[in-house]
Every structure is written in C-alpha cells, then in structure tokens.
Scaffold this motif. Structure first.
Motif, PDB file in Angstrom:
ATOM      1  N   LYS A 562      41.144  31.433  33.179  1.00  0.00           N
ATOM      2  CA  LYS A 562      41.997  31.139  32.022  1.00  0.00           C
ATOM      3  C   LYS A 562      43.172  30.261  32.383  1.00  0.00           C
ATOM      4  CE  LYS A 562      41.550  34.575  28.359  1.00  0.00           C
ATOM      5  NZ  LYS A 562      42.211  35.718  27.674  1.00  0.00           N
ATOM      6  N   ASN A 563      43.658  30.398  33.636  1.00  0.00           N
ATOM      7  CA  ASN A 563      44.798  29.584  34.061  1.00  0.00           C
ATOM      8  C   ASN A 563      44.370  28.181  34.518  1.00  0.00           C
ATOM      9  OD1 ASN A 563      43.523  30.128  36.466  1.00  0.00           O
ATOM     10  ND2 ASN A 563      45.195  31.364  37.335  1.00  0.00           N
ATOM     11  N   ASN A 571      28.613  32.976  39.356  1.00  0.00           N
ATOM     12  CA  ASN A 571      28.549  34.077  38.371  1.00  0.00           C
ATOM     13  C   ASN A 571      29.588  35.177  38.632  1.00  0.00           C
ATOM     14  OD1 ASN A 571      26.326  32.590  37.631  1.00  0.00           O
ATOM     15  ND2 ASN A 571      24.820  34.095  38.312  1.00  0.00           N
ATOM     16  N   PRO A 572      30.870  34.845  38.660  1.00  0.00           N
ATOM     17  CA  PRO A 572      31.876  35.858  38.976  1.00  0.00           C
ATOM     18  C   PRO A 572      32.249  36.773  37.804  1.00  0.00           C
ATOM     19  CG  PRO A 572      32.965  33.788  38.523  1.00  0.00           C
ATOM     20  CD  PRO A 572      31.482  33.524  38.420  1.00  0.00           C
ATOM     21  N   GLU A 573      31.858  36.380  36.581  1.00  0.00           N
ATOM     22  CA  GLU A 573      32.379  37.108  35.425  1.00  0.00           C
ATOM     23  C   GLU A 573      31.828  38.533  35.351  1.00  0.00           C
ATOM     24  OE1 GLU A 573      29.196  34.387  33.389  1.00  0.00           O
ATOM     25  OE2 GLU A 573      30.235  34.554  35.309  1.00  0.00           O
ATOM     26  N   CYS A 574      32.750  39.474  35.146  1.00  0.00           N
ATOM     27  CA  CYS A 574      32.422  40.884  34.880  1.00  0.00           C
ATOM     28  C   CYS A 574      31.549  41.508  35.960  1.00  0.00           C
ATOM     29  CB  CYS A 574      31.747  41.037  33.514  1.00  0.00           C
ATOM     30  SG  CYS A 574      32.769  40.494  32.128  1.00  0.00           S
ATOM     31  N   ASP A 575      31.766  41.118  37.222  1.00  0.00           N
ATOM     32  CA  ASP A 575      30.995  41.727  38.308  1.00  0.00           C
ATOM     33  C   ASP A 575      31.758  42.838  39.002  1.00  0.00           C
ATOM     34  OD1 ASP A 575      32.913  40.327  39.699  1.00  0.00           O
ATOM     35  OD2 ASP A 575      31.513  39.199  40.959  1.00  0.00           O
ATOM     36  N   LYS A 578      37.940  41.127  40.817  1.00  0.00           N
ATOM     37  CA  LYS A 578      38.847  40.124  40.258  1.00  0.00           C
ATOM     38  C   LYS A 578      38.906  38.935  41.198  1.00  0.00           C
ATOM     39  CE  LYS A 578      41.726  43.097  37.373  1.00  0.00           C
ATOM     40  NZ  LYS A 578      43.104  43.532  37.028  1.00  0.00           N
ATOM     41  N   ASP A 579      38.186  37.877  40.842  1.00  0.00           N
ATOM     42  CA  ASP A 579      38.124  36.694  41.680  1.00  0.00           C
ATOM     43  C   ASP A 579      39.155  35.650  41.272  1.00  0.00           C
ATOM     44  OD1 ASP A 579      35.744  37.495  43.258  1.00  0.00           O
ATOM     45  OD2 ASP A 579      34.766  37.412  41.309  1.00  0.00           O
ATOM     46  N   SER A 584      41.199  36.825  34.962  1.00  0.00           N
ATOM     47  CA  SER A 584      40.518  36.530  33.687  1.00  0.00           C
ATOM     48  C   SER A 584      39.005  36.637  33.775  1.00  0.00           C
ATOM     49  CB  SER A 584      40.912  35.129  33.202  1.00  0.00           C
ATOM     50  OG  SER A 584      40.621  34.149  34.181  1.00  0.00           O
ATOM     51  N   ASP A 585      38.449  36.598  34.998  1.00  0.00           N
ATOM     52  CA  ASP A 585      36.998  36.740  35.126  1.00  0.00           C
ATOM     53  C   ASP A 585      36.533  38.163  34.827  1.00  0.00           C
ATOM     54  OD1 ASP A 585      38.454  37.251  37.590  1.00  0.00           O
ATOM     55  OD2 ASP A 585      36.506  37.687  38.481  1.00  0.00           O
TER      56      ASP A 585
END
Length: 843
Positions: A562-563, A571-575, A578-579, A584-585
C-alpha cells in the motif's frame, strides 16, 4: 602496633624484665625450622578443610535434592473399570444419586483402596478414587484413581499399574462381599481427568425401543456452549442392544494443533484412548457421515473447551439396535453385495466378520470394492495392524480408490477385523462371477480384474488404477512416452514441473545447462543474473524469492504494498507473514476460508457438501425461472461472474439486473428455501466493455447486490488474487457448479465439484488452434471426462494457497463441448483483470 615494633627479639643476651632479672639462654640453632612453635602439619589442616568442605557440600546437596527434588510430586490419574461377578445390574445403578449406587460405589472404592494400598509400588502414593458409573456385564464399575508420586518413583508406579494387580490380589478376590474377575486401568488424558467429580455439565440418558433420544450442548442453538467446560453425556441402551449415535449438527471451534475444543466419543463409560471411537473438532455439514456404532449398550460423549470462542456446539440423537452376531455369512449366488456392518455408518469397534463366497463351479469369482474407507489414526497402510480387510492372505486398509481382487477359482473368503478403537465408514463391495477365459466381455481387463471401456485404453490416463490399461501402447503425436514405464502421457504435461511419469523423464529434457537458470516461461538465463534486480527472464521469476524479503524496484511482476513499496516475494498476500513494512500484504484477509470442516468424505459421487464452497452462487432469472449461471462471492456486496451470461438473446434481456436473483449458501437446487440460503436481487451488472462474444476474450462481469449480506458458515467470500499472483502450470484447481453432468444433459440438482490441472498455455493454444488469449487460463485433462459444462458458466475456479486459503483463479468461460478428449476448458484468468475489478468495485 606493627609486627616490627613488637620489642621481642630472639638473642643470646640477658635482659631485665618486669623489675627482675631472669637469665634466658638460647642455644644456637642448627635448623631454624625446628625452633618454630608448631601444631599439626599445615598440609593436613588444608586437606581436612577441603574434605570438610566437600562433605558439607555433599550434605547440603543431598538435603536440597531431598527437600526440593526428591520430594517433588507428580500428580497421576488413571481411569478404568472392574467387573463384579456376584452382583446383578439393577436400574438404580444408572442413577449416581440413588442410595443403591452410593452403597455399591462405596464397596468398590474400599476394594480399590485395599488393592492399591497392598502394593508397595502403588500404595504409598494413592490419594483417592471415585466411582463414576455402572453398566451391565455382570456389573462393570467405572472409576477414577488419583496418585501423588515422587518423580523418582513415577516409572516404577506406572510399571506396576500397567502390569495390573497380582493375580492373587484381583482374580476371585472377595472383599466386602464383592467378587471381581478383572481390573483394567489406563493413564487418563489430563484434559479428560479435569475435575472428574464436577457434575455441573453431566448428563445420563437411556433410550427406549423405537425411540430416538436427542441431546445437545448447553444453550444450543441460541447460545454458545460454555467456555472451560468438561461436559459428559452417558448414553445407555437396553441390555442386548448397541447404540447408534448421529451428530445432526456439529459446529465447534475450528481444529487446531493441539486441539483446544473437541468432542470425543468412547465405546465405554471410561474416557480412555483404547476405547475412543472418534475425536471431532471444527464444523461439519449435515451431509457428512457422523454416525457411530458401539459394540455394547453404553457410550460416552465428552466435550472439552478452552477459554475462548463463540460456537453453537452440536445436536445429536441416538437410538438402540438389537445386538447381533450376524456379520459376514455364506453366499452362493452368482453375484451379490457385501458391506461392513451398518454401512454407510461407521462400523462398530471390536468386531470380526467372514464372508464365505462361492459362485457356480464353472465360473471364477472376484470382489470389486466400490468404496473403501478403513483408516485409523497413525496406522500405516503398509502394515494394517488394527482395522483391515484380508483376502488371499493380503491385508488392505486406508482410503483406497475402486479396486478389484480376483480369485482363480470359484471360491473366495473375505475377512474383516476392527479393533476396540477408532472406526471408519467401511466398505461397499460386490462379488461377481466371470468366465476365466473372458473376464470382461467387450471390455478391457485390467490386471486388477477390473473391467473398463476399451476406449479408455492407451488414452494417457490411469483408468485401471495400476496403469495396466496404459502399458504396451503406441504413443500418438500428441503424446510423450515415459522412459521407464513406457506409458504415454499428454505432451502438454512435458516440462510443466510435475513428475507425471514417475521417473521424471517428462521433465528431464527441460533443464537448462550448468550455470544456467530456468525461468518460469522456460527461458534459460545465466545463473549469475538471478536476483540482480533486473527482469532477465521476462516474467520476473528470476527476481522472486531472493533470500530475505526485501524492497525492490517495482515491475509488472512484483507485489506492490500500500505504501507503494515493492517486494521480491512471490504471492506474499495473506500467507500469515507480514512482508510489507506497512503490513498491507496481510490486510483484508478475511476471505477464502471455509468455516465448515472440509477434511472428510461423502459416500459416493462427486457431490460437494454443504458449506464446502461457501462463495459459490447460483444465478436465476425470471426469464427462465431457473438456474442459468454461477458466480463467486468476493465481498458482502459484490459477485464476480462471466460476461457472456448477461448477453441479450432472442429478445430476452439478460442484461437487465432486475431479472436476476442470486442464491447464496445454496447446496441443492430443490431447496431454495433452506435456512442456509439467502436470496438477493441484483442491483447492477457491469460486464467488461471489451468482452468479445465470438472469442470470449475479457469474459468477466461484476454484480452489485441490492442489499449487503451477512456472512455465515455457508456464505463466505473467496480471496481475489493480486495481479502478480502466480498460478504455475500443473497446479491442481477446483471447478464447481450446478451445470450439466454430461454434454447436452440436464443440470445437476446438488452442487458438483471436480479437480483439474492448469495446462501449459502454449500447448493448450496448439490444441485449440490459437483460440487462447492472455486473459484465459487453460485447465482440465487431455483424456476428457472431467470438465465444466453448460450451467457452470460464471462460477469459480478455486485454488488452494498458503494457510489453506482459497483464491479465485478463474471464472468458468467456454470450451468445445464438455469433457471431450483433447478439449480442455477455458477460464477467464482473474489476475489479468484484477485492476479492472478494483476499478469497478473498489476491492
């Protein structure tokens, strides 16, 4: 005063002292040491001091060990039962508040104290015991026993209890007019032993002939079951009967490791592992097989909960069945059906069955297992030491696909054994007679004895289960021959990173030379170019997963936080990690989960079960008055579907949102008014403006609901993948819908599911003569047989990703027919249109 000023010196002169003179004569010393005033030798003193210190240290250590460690007590609990042979069971023994119960319980407690106190390895540590229940047989007394044992004596006490009481102390012992012929004790689960005398959540139920007796967790369904609870339900049937227990509704805290909230069912009134039938957690739909049988007329249901969670609990019912020894039998017909007892309910524990099968003498016989579920936790399918089927001295257990066992004579014997714990669904099988010279008339005969259509031979698909239909085949130009097995596989499975041949020969020719890196698109680049912040591959795969997650220059393939910072992780989202530095991921991750437990089975078919795909939507029109297309829930106000569903045709205005109703939480098209189903009108239809009704490119639409909906166990959103999310070739996906089960056939009533695989885009484009665009993803099987069909359009193509979270990979779009050979299905690839979805919905 300093020593140098003492005024006393040794010399040979006469001195005046204290007013008088005294002559003192000192002789010259030959050895000055002999002239010193001495006690014991100094080394002896030092040695004595050291030894004394050591002895003191040892004494202190012994005292500390004795008082701090030797006397450390370990609290041990055991539970079990003893059999009383000279007392007849009466109804009053079922009521723990009755005088008769109390009198017999006191006698049993005195007997247990006598037995334990009489054993030197057990008696000194005995604290108390409690009788919890009685049942028939002649009378079985169930009890808890508690001990407080020093840590250093724990092993000896455990050994003494595990070996049982000496025979002369137990068998035939007469104490307080009680004769007992067995005493059984097992270590108790600490959670189960928690406050065993607490009766605040204790229920005793006895069913009657022809009556189904219901029970549920406290407060169900209007409030959650209590936290920090230890609830028990003692279930009883009449003597000579067994209990059939069925959980009609089950929804407790989701399963964790180790489980915090769980229900455990025992084939006993003592909660001990050797008699455990099943342990349940999470949520299950009504279609799930939750029926369990006892081997006697008692059963115990326990609920353990922790301090958290708000879940409704369960509702169950039980009834009694006459206890019968009818299991197996003699069969002399040419064919027939055999099943485990009470199939499809879980078979009872502690049972043995033998089927003696004999067909006419001029035939041979074979057994075809159509369903086979005989698994037990922790038991290897190679050993089959607990529950198993035995044929021709070969044991079978586990979860097995359809298979056949044949005999070379007209006789065969099938043996089934279950131990005292953990039962399963069992098996459904048929025995068949066949001509030895022609076992499968007009069909292909597998080595297993199974018969399949000749059209399935040499199609690249393991229809027999042992690949015997794929041996000795001549591969076509569209197939690749595996090196070792010589099996023909589809060419588009070559170089898809999946070892389809088993010997990896379909992937061997795909590697790059030494010091080279293979990109995701098949390109080879120098290894030195990996992780140099330059997209040398062209698809970004050389810049993914470069050690620790770190910021990188933003590219089309990198995930943007987001920043506006981009990171080098795939594929870092919702794994769960916090990457992004702003985290925001891991935002907006309340999606892609299934509140209802999906681990399990339905007996037969490819039906989905209630709540398995909670984002699946059925779209009905007032024009046709029936299901037309599918869609996916992506938020409480928005659905994703296919644009071609809303194209006007023959004067029918399918583009008019007022004509559509979305049914969420639906499982069966014949149950639109089910309590799980929510019907919502469509407020707005936004189809992609570039949709091409000839090529089906850009086949996507978003639907805004007239009213925001509430999520539930059967209604949940699926996750939308980021535009950079990678779904590799060969990955398994799930397609779901109520479409036709065969080309040209009627739609399905119950929601269907099928597992398919992503096919190499280039190869798929060759098969389909260049019809695949970058907005499409190809998935299915070259052999056909599994595919989406009419009525599935607009529905989800779901992918299981990190943390078992599901993502909307694609939208059912088009295909040439349904499940045809060489005609895999085409789906709209969501990642390529992710920005368009955001622009329309804000998601």
């Amino acid at each position: 005063m300093k020593n140098s000023d003492s005024g006393l010196k040794y010399n040979s002169r006469t001195e005046k002292m204290n007013g008088f003179e005294e002559g003192v004569e000192f002789l010259p010393a030959m050895n000055s040491k002999k002239m010193e005033k001495r006690g014991p030798k100094r080394w002896i003193v030092i040695l004595a001091v050291v030894i004394g210190a050591l002895l003191l240290s040892v004494m202190i250590s012994l005292l500390v060990w004795h008082f701090k460690y030797r006397d450390v007590r370990v609290q041990k609990s055991y539970t079990g039962y003893l059999r009383i042979t000279n007392v007849n069971f009466i109804d009053a023994y079922e009521n723990s508040s009755s005088p008769e119960f109390s009198i017999l319980a006191e006698k049993v407690k005195d007997l247990l104290k006598t037995l334990y106190l009489g054993n030197s390895d057990i008696g000194p540590y005995f604290k108390q015991c409690e009788v919890t229940a009685f049942s028939e047989g002649s009378v079985l007394a169930y009890y808890w026993a508690e001990f407080s044992v020093p840590k250093y004596r724990e092993e000896a006490m455990e050994k003494a209890i595990s070996q049982g009481m000496p025979t002369e102390n137990v068998i035939g012992r007469r104490s307080h007019l009680l004769n007992i012929d067995s005493l059984v004790a097992y270590p108790a689960d600490p959670k189960m032993a928690k406050d065993s005398r607490d009766k605040s959540c204790y229920f005793s139920l006895h069913t009657s002939p022809g009556v189904k007796t219901s029970f549920s967790t406290p407060g169900f369904p209007n409030s959650q079951y209590p936290n920090n609870a230890h609830c028990q339900w003692v279930l009883r049937a009449d003597a000579g009967h067994v209990i059939s227990l069925n959980f009609k509704t089950f929804a407790i805290q989701p399963c964790r490791q180790p489980p915090q909230d769980f229900v455990k069912v025992y084939n006993s009134l003592s909660p001990v592992e050797p008699y455990a039938l099943v342990q349940l957690c999470g949520s299950y739909p009504p279609s799930y097989n939750l029926t369990f049988l006892s081997s006697q007329n008692v059963m115990l249901v326990s609920l353990i909960s922790d301090a958290t969670g708000r879940y409704p609990g369960f509702r169950a019912e039980f009834f009694q069945l006459p206890k019968t020894t009818l299991c197996g039998g003699t069969f002399r017909n040419a064919s027939g059906i055999i099943t485990t007892p009470y199939y499809p309910a879980h078979y009872p524990p502690d049972i043995d069955c033998i089927w003696d099968i004999q067909v006419p003498s001029d035939k041979n016989v074979k057994i075809r297992f159509n369903m086979f579920y005989i698994a037990e936790p922790g038991v290897s399918v190679s050993s089959c030491t607990k529950d198993y089927v035995e044929i021709n001295k070969q044991r079978y257990c586990g979860e097995l696909p359809q298979f056949v066992v044949a005999s070379n004579t007209n006789k065969i014997e099938v043996r089934f054994h279950s131990d005292k714990s953990y039962s399963d669904t069992g098996f459904l099988a048929e025995y068949l007679s066949y001509e030895a010279s022609n076992p499968c008339p007009n069909q292909f005969t597998c080595k297993t004895g199974q018969c399949i259509s000749k059209a399935l031979q040499c199609d690249g698909w393991n229809d027999c289960g042992d690949f015997s239909d794929e041996l000795s085949c001549t591969c076509t130009e569209d197939q690749f021959q595996c090196k070792e097995s010589k099996i023909c596989q589809p060419k588009f499975w070559v170089c898809d990173t999946v070892n389809d041949c088993g010997d990896n020969s379909d992937e061997l020719g795909c590697e790059c030379a030494a010091e080279m890196l293979k990109c995701g698109n098949g390109k080879c680049i120098p290894l030195a170019q990996k992780c140099n912040s330059i997209d040398n591959c062209g698809d970004g795969t050389d810049e993914f997963n470069c050690g620790a997650v770190a910021p990188v220059n933003c590219k089309d393939y990198t995930y943007k936080c987001k920043n506006n910072q981009c990171i080098n992780k795939n594929n870092p989202e919702c794994d769960g990690k916090k990457d992004c530095t702003d985290g925001s991921d891991e935002e907006n991750c309340s999606c892609g989960t299934r509140p209802i437990t999906t681990k399990g089975r339905i007996v037969g078919g490819v039906n989905a079960y209630v709540g398995e795909w909670p984002w699946q939507v059925s779209l009905h029109t007032s024009i046709d008055g029936k299901h037309i297309c599918g869609a996916s829930v992506v938020s409480n106000k928005w659905l994703v579907s296919a644009a071609h569903c809303f194209q006007n045709a023959a004067g029918a205005r399918y583009s008019d949102p007022s004509k559509w109703t979305a049914y969420l939480g639906l499982h069966d098209q014949n149950s639109l008014n089910s309590k799980n189903v929510v019907a919502v009108k469509i407020k707005r239809i936004i189809a992609h403006r570039d949709f091409n009704d000839y090529s089906y490119d850009y086949d996507i639409a978003v639907l805004e609901l007239e009213n925001a909906i509430q999520f539930s166990n059967t209604i949940q959103p699926i996750c939308l993948p980021d535009a950079t999310h990678n779904f590799p070739v060969g990955k398994s996906l799930w397609v779901t819908g109520w479409g036709a089960t065969k080309e040209g056939g009627p739609g399905a009533a119950v929601l269907q599911k099928a597992e398919i695989r992503i096919i190499n885009q280039t190869e798929c484009n060759k098969i389909l003569s260049g019809a695949v665009t970058p907005r499409m993803i190809c998935a299915g099987y070259l052999s056909g047989g599994i595919d989406a069909c009419q009525g599935d359009s607009g529905g989800p193509l779901s992918s299981v990703e990190a943390n078992n979270r599901l993502y909307l990979t694609g939208v059912v779009s088009w295909g040439e027919g349904c499940a045809r050979r060489d005609k895999p299905g085409l789906y709209t690839l969501v990642t390529t249109l992710r920005k368009w979805i955001t622009d329309q919905t804000g998601l």
